[in-house]
Structure formats: structure tokens, C-alpha cells
Design a protein around this motif. Structure first.
Motif, short mmCIF file in Angstrom:
data_model
loop_
_atom_site.label_atom_id
_atom_site.label_comp_id
_atom_site.label_asym_id
_atom_site.label_seq_id
_atom_site.Cartn_x
_atom_site.Cartn_y
_atom_site.Cartn_z
N VAL A 160 0.87 -1.18 0.00
CA VAL A 160 0.00 0.00 0.00
C VAL A 160 0.90 1.23 0.00
N LEU A 161 0.68 2.12 -0.95
CA LEU A 161 1.52 3.32 -1.07
C LEU A 161 1.13 4.34 -0.01
N VAL A 162 2.08 4.69 0.84
CA VAL A 162 1.80 5.70 1.88
C VAL A 162 2.92 6.73 1.85
N GLY A 163 2.59 7.94 1.39
CA GLY A 163 3.59 9.00 1.27
C GLY A 163 4.26 9.27 2.62
N GLY A 164 5.58 9.40 2.59
CA GLY A 164 6.32 9.68 3.82
C GLY A 164 6.67 8.41 4.58
N TYR A 165 6.09 7.29 4.19
CA TYR A 165 6.38 6.02 4.87
C TYR A 165 7.14 5.06 3.97
N ASN A 166 6.70 4.94 2.72
CA ASN A 166 7.37 3.95 1.86
C ASN A 166 7.54 4.39 0.41
N ASP A 167 7.23 5.66 0.11
CA ASP A 167 7.31 6.06 -1.30
C ASP A 167 8.74 6.16 -1.80
N ASP A 168 9.73 6.20 -0.89
CA ASP A 168 11.12 6.19 -1.35
C ASP A 168 11.64 4.75 -1.55
N GLU A 169 10.76 3.76 -1.39
CA GLU A 169 11.18 2.36 -1.58
C GLU A 169 10.54 1.74 -2.82
N ILE A 170 9.82 2.56 -3.58
CA ILE A 170 9.10 2.02 -4.75
C ILE A 170 10.08 1.35 -5.71
N GLU A 171 11.20 2.02 -5.98
CA GLU A 171 12.18 1.44 -6.91
C GLU A 171 12.76 0.14 -6.36
N SER A 172 13.07 0.12 -5.04
CA SER A 172 13.65 -1.10 -4.45
C SER A 172 12.68 -2.27 -4.58
N PHE A 173 11.40 -2.00 -4.33
CA PHE A 173 10.41 -3.07 -4.48
C PHE A 173 10.38 -3.56 -5.93
N ALA A 174 10.38 -2.61 -6.87
CA ALA A 174 10.29 -3.00 -8.29
C ALA A 174 11.51 -3.82 -8.70
N LEU A 175 12.69 -3.46 -8.18
CA LEU A 175 13.92 -4.16 -8.58
C LEU A 175 13.92 -5.62 -8.14
N ILE A 176 13.20 -5.93 -7.07
CA ILE A 176 13.12 -7.33 -6.61
C ILE A 176 12.61 -8.23 -7.73
N THR A 177 11.71 -7.70 -8.56
CA THR A 177 11.08 -8.54 -9.58
C THR A 177 12.06 -8.93 -10.68
N LYS A 178 13.23 -8.28 -10.70
CA LYS A 178 14.22 -8.66 -11.72
C LYS A 178 14.78 -10.05 -11.44
N HIS A 179 14.94 -10.39 -10.16
CA HIS A 179 15.56 -11.68 -9.86
C HIS A 179 14.68 -12.63 -9.05
N LYS A 180 13.46 -12.21 -8.70
CA LYS A 180 12.51 -13.11 -8.01
C LYS A 180 11.24 -13.21 -8.86
N PRO A 181 10.65 -14.40 -8.93
CA PRO A 181 9.43 -14.54 -9.75
C PRO A 181 8.19 -14.05 -9.01
N TRP A 182 8.32 -12.94 -8.31
CA TRP A 182 7.22 -12.41 -7.50
C TRP A 182 6.51 -11.31 -8.26
N HIS A 183 5.27 -11.09 -7.87
CA HIS A 183 4.47 -10.05 -8.50
C HIS A 183 4.20 -8.97 -7.45
N VAL A 184 4.94 -7.89 -7.55
CA VAL A 184 4.85 -6.81 -6.56
C VAL A 184 3.79 -5.84 -7.03
N ARG A 185 2.74 -5.69 -6.23
CA ARG A 185 1.61 -4.84 -6.65
C ARG A 185 1.49 -3.63 -5.73
N PHE A 186 1.52 -2.47 -6.32
CA PHE A 186 1.34 -1.24 -5.56
C PHE A 186 -0.15 -0.91 -5.53
N ILE A 187 -0.63 -0.59 -4.33
CA ILE A 187 -2.07 -0.33 -4.16
C ILE A 187 -2.27 1.11 -3.67
#
Ligand code: SAM
Ligand code: SF4
Length: 326
Positions: A160-187
Motif C-alpha cells: 500500500v503506497l503511503v507517502g512519507g512512509y514507503n514512497d522512497d522504496e518504490i524502486e527497491s520493491f520494483a527491482l526485486i522482480t528482476k531476480h525473483k518470480p514475485w508479482h509486486v503490486r502497488f495499491i
């Protein structure tokens, strides 16, 4: 099951409890809620009976949710009952994963096909701050690892996107999908009457998230993994997983809605938001035929929700998504 707008309903999200072992800032008030009384909670046999009735009418997929579904005792017995209903092709679970490493194997062996795991940050201190229960991060990561080792597929991670809490981690979450077969969904954060400030002041749209991810490189639009609902999916070239966005606020997806919801106390809801619901618990306990009640709920399914950030009225009267099974 076809509603008055021509939408085919074949998916039921079943909340098995309104209780939770976490207190996520956007979901549940710190002090908890007025919990459903024990006698009002549907028993597992009652839930399975409702699923069977609906399966005869066209239901094909169910998801167990909550509150936190794994805090209800012996959830595996319910999975086992539902997995014996031949028409049900897919059984999934939405969980915060805190208890998944303990229960995952039994759940899988009882017939659970796949899991969606909520994880809002990759930093332990932040997970604790968002979930407001210390020590959650390690347990969630152990749950995620267990899900992977047990072969649940696909694994979807909800952020869940929460400004000031995790919006600076969006890229890190997305990068996980390069080497893990996971589906990272932003809500996108949805308003409820217990999070009006947050939903107004800390809202981040999925387009903001996608713009950040595009800064990392090219993204192609792809078909989502099995069980895809309202999410739109993208991937980096050669990545193992995908990035998804779920946009209840910025892009309403009600015209493709394929679901109804059953609350832990037996209310069949045609929409997550709003006050429309039909009591199935009373008729069920009186031994009545449930089909007319289910048909009636189908016919009152609204065309769309009307969510408005930071507005009590625009939150459709919900105190927390944990009450209806988000
Ligand atoms: N406890 C389980 C979990 O957290 O996955 C299942 C129930 S939870 C209500 C289901 C999903 O709803 C989670 O992914 C959670 O992050 C999301 N959620 C809860 N409140 C929300 C809100 N106000 N806006 C957007 N998503 C929300
Ligand atoms: Fe609990 Fe899930 Fe709500 Fe968090 S989002 S408080 S884990 S029900």
C-alpha cells in the motif's frame, strides 16, 4: 451469476475474522474495533455451505481474507472443506504472513493454491512503524520464504503506497522482480473513516509509482499472473517477476468487477464499499434456501464505488477494510 450491468460474478472473497495481529496505520485503529461476537461468526461448515450454494450458481474461485485469516484457529480445516467442492478451481489467501511459516505447509496440504502477502516496506523499522507491532518484519520475511519453499505460485506481494512512509522504496520493491518470480503490486490507499487524514495527506498514486519505476529502465505491459483481478501488470525486459498497480482511486475498475464478499458474520456484500449487504447467517441458521438471498444481492450490485480521498461520506461508511475483508 450475472449482475444487472452484465458483469459475470465468479469470485468470492471470504473474511474469516475481523481480528488481526497487526494494526496497519491505513487499516485498523490502534485500539482495535468492536469485534464481531463469537456467536455471530460463521462456523467453517456454514462458510463451506455458502460456497457450495454459490458454486452451484457459477462461483469458481475463492480467497480467504480478514482481518488476518491466520489468527482464526485451524483455518486449514476450512480450506480442506472448500477444496472438496468440485466447482471451485482456485483457493487463495490474503495474509500479512506473520503466521505463515507456522501454518503454510498444513494450508498447502489442505488445498490452498496461492498466497498474496502484504509487505509495505523492506526496512524492519518501517514495517514495525506501519504495522504498529514490533518484530513483525522478521516474521513476515520468514512467512515469505516459507511461501516460496512450499511452492505457492504465483506469489503476489501487496504494497500500500503511503507517502512519507514507503514512497522512497518504490524502486527497491520494483527491482526485486528482476531476480525473483514475485508479482509486486502497488495499491492506492483507500479512505475509510479511521484513516481520513492519511488518505487525504499521504496519498500517492500508482502513476507516481510507475513514473519512478520508469526511471529504472524500460517497462513493458504484460498479462498478469493467474487470478489477476483489477491489477495492471508491467515487467522489465528479462525480469522473472512483474510489477502491478491497483488503482481504486485514480482509475476506477468497477466495470470489470467479478466479485462479491462474505463478511465473517455472514453478510454477503456486492461491493467492498457502501452499505449494501444481505444477511445470509439468519436464513442459513433457519434452514432456508439461500439462493433467493444470493440472487437478490447480485441484482443490487452497484455500478461503481464512489471513493473520495479524506471524506467520511466518500469512504462508503467503512471504518476499516479489515471489517469487510479488503
Ligand atoms: N490481513 C491480511 C493482509 O494484510 O493481507 C488480509 C486483510 S487486508 C484488509 C487485505 C489487503 O487490504 C491488504 O493488502 C492491505 O494492505 C489492504 N488494505 C487495508 N486497508 C487498506 C486501505 N485503506 N487502502 C488500501 N489497501 C488497504
Ligand atoms: Fe491487519 Fe491486514 Fe489490516 Fe494490516 S491490512 S491491520 S495486517 S487486516
Amino acid at each position: 451469476m450475472i449482475d444487472q450491468f452484465g458483469r459475470r460474478i465468479e469470485y468470492l472473497r471470504i473474511s474469516v475474522t475481523d481480528k488481526c495481529n497487526l494494526r496497519c496505520i491505513y487499516c485498523m485503529p490502534l485500539e482495535g474495533l468492536d469485534w464481531i461476537k463469537r456467536n455471530d461468526l460463521l462456523m467453517y461448515e456454514e462458510i463451506a455451505h455458502i460456497v457450495k450454494m454459490m458454486a452451484d450458481m457459477g462461483l469458481r474461485r475463492v480467497r480467504f481474507t480478514g482481518g488476518e485469516p491466520l489468527v482464526r484457529k485451524d483455518l486449514h480445516t476450512l480450506i480442506s472443506l472448500v477444496s472438496k467442492i468440485p466447482e471451485i478451481e482456485d483457493i487463495s489467501l490474503s495474509t500479512n504472513a506473520v503466521l505463515l511459516s507456522e501454518q503454510g505447509e498444513l494450508l498447502r496440504d489442505s488445498g490452498l493454491n496461492r498466497v498474496n502477502i502484504s509487505l509495505d516496506s523492506l526496512r524492519p523499522d518501517r514495517v514495525d512503524a506501519i504495522a504498529r507491532r514490533s518484530g513483525s518484519f522478521e516474521k513476515i520475511m520468514a512467512g515469505l520464504e516459507a511461501a516460496e519453499n512450499l511452492g505457492f505460485d504465483p506469489i503476489k506481494i501487496n504494497v500500500v503506497l503511503v507517502g512519507g512512509y514507503n514512497d522512497d522504496e518504490i524502486e527497491s520493491f520494483a527491482l526485486i522482480t528482476k531476480h525473483k518470480p514475485w508479482h509486486v503490486r502497488f495499491i492506492e490507499l483507500m479512505p475509510t473513516s479511521s484513516n481520513l487524514n492519511l488518505s487525504m495527506n499521504n496519498f500517492i498514486s500508482c502513476q507516481d509509482a510507475l513514473n519512478k519505476i520508469l526511471g529504472l529502465g524500460e517497462l513493458e505491459s504484460v498479462h498478469g499472473p493467474r487470478g489477476n483481478g483489477p491489477a495492471k501488470y508491467f515487467k522489465f525486459p528479462n525480469s522473472l517477476g512483474t510489477v502491478g498497480v491497483i488503482t481504486p482511486m485514480s482509475h476506477n475498475f468497477c466495470d470489470e468487477c467479478n466479485r462479491m464478499r462474505l463478511t465473517a458474520d455472514g453478510q454477503l456484500r456486492p461491493c467492498l464499499f457502501g452499505s449494501l449487504q444481505t444477511d445470509l447467517r439468519g436464513p442459513l441458521r433457519q434452514g432456508l434456501n439461500l439462493i433467493p438471498f444470493i440472487e437478490k444481492t447480485l441484482q443490487i450490485k452497484p455500478e461503481r464505488h464512489n471513493l473520495i480521498k479524506g471524506s467520511e461520506e466518500g469512504s462508503g461508511g467503512l471504518v476499516a477494510l479489515s471489517q469487510t475483508g479488503g
